[in-house]
Enzyme design. Structure first.
Site: not given
Length: 270
Positions: A57, A59, A120, A169, A189, A219-220
């Site tokens: 990603e 970001k 995103k 998500e 997530n 995710e994350s």
């Protein structure tokens, strides 16, 4: 603590309204319609075929931690991700909270990124799907917490009409019902978007509640190759990682090292 997600969505409604004034719906529809029919790289296929499944990603900023890499360039880092083994690149396009914009996807494509790019953002309106297609995205993120099932169903339908895949998500057990809408990919997530508390165990807890044949994305909060290996055993094919790479001096090199470690399953230090 104030619910950050509610704040973001409230602002997003204002922002989309302003964008429609700058570029009317009729005009953006016409621009996108002229693009339809071409080849779009598939995020689902890329993750299914990948040995790492890494969604790297781009970001630059987060609401909870501020600037991560304020000088990060979309013409450099996404291409470095591609060159160093990313299966997919995710690019934050929200400006106010994440320091992004649609032009970052255009810059990445112009720089030579050919692998799938995930748009995103906090998509609440069909207009944003046209924005995603116009700037060169391959797939869009939809967030169950932002949408009713009816809204989500319609957005998935429109995305597919625009040749965009959907990563849907979810964060809680209740939200896993949205998987029945049959998105292209199901994401869990690990970060609560209201409080921004992160717990990677969330992916392990919810994996069994997703359809067995779904292409699953965690995710994350993923910072260890060992965690990726464990998640793959739990049924996940995609692993979205951003901050772990973006905080390094050379995000592409950091990704390369991560993937190299990922392919060393017998290393007790990982």
């Amino acid at each position: 603590m104030k619910d950050v997600l509610e704040e973001i969505v409230a602002w997003k409604r204002i922002e989309v309204s302003r964008m429609k004034e700058q570029l009317p719906e009729r005009e953006i529809h016409a621009r996108v319609e002229s693009m339809l029919g071409g080849h779009i790289p598939s995020m689902k296929a890329a993750l299914t075929a990948s040995g790492s499944g890494i969604i790297a990603e781009f970001k630059r900023k987060s609401p909870s931690k501020g600037w991560i890499k304020e000088d990060g360039r979309a013409a450099e880092i996404p291409l470095a991700y591609q060159q160093n083994g990313a299966a997919v690149v995710s690019i934050l396009t929200d400006k106010k909270f994440f320091g992004g914009c649609d032009d970052f996807i255009r810059e990445a494509r112009d720089a030579g990124v050919t692998i799938p790019i995930l748009y995103k953002n906090f998509v609440i309106d069909e207009y944003q799907l046209f924005q995603a297609r116009l700037c060169g995205a391959s797939a869009v993120l939809l967030i169950a917490a932002d949408l009713t099932k009816a809204e989500c169903r319609q957005l998935i339908r429109t995305a597919h009409e625009l040749q965009l895949e959907v990563l849907l998500e979810m964060h809680s057990e209740d939200e896993t019902d949205y998987a029945g809408l049959e998105p292209d990919l199901c994401g869990i997530n690990n970060r609560n978007l209201g409080s921004f508390v992160t717990d990677v165990q969330n992916s392990f807890r919810l994996a069994r509640l997703l359809p067995a044949d779904a292409v699953k994305v965690s995710e994350s909060g993923i910072s260890s190759p060992g965690t990726v290996r464990d998640l793959r055993l739990a049924g996940y094919s995609g692993f979205l990682i951003g901050e772990n790479f973006m905080r390094s001096d050379a995000p592409g090199k950091s990704l390369n090292e991560f993937i190299s470690q990922l392919h060393q399953p017998n290393n007790p230090l990982l």
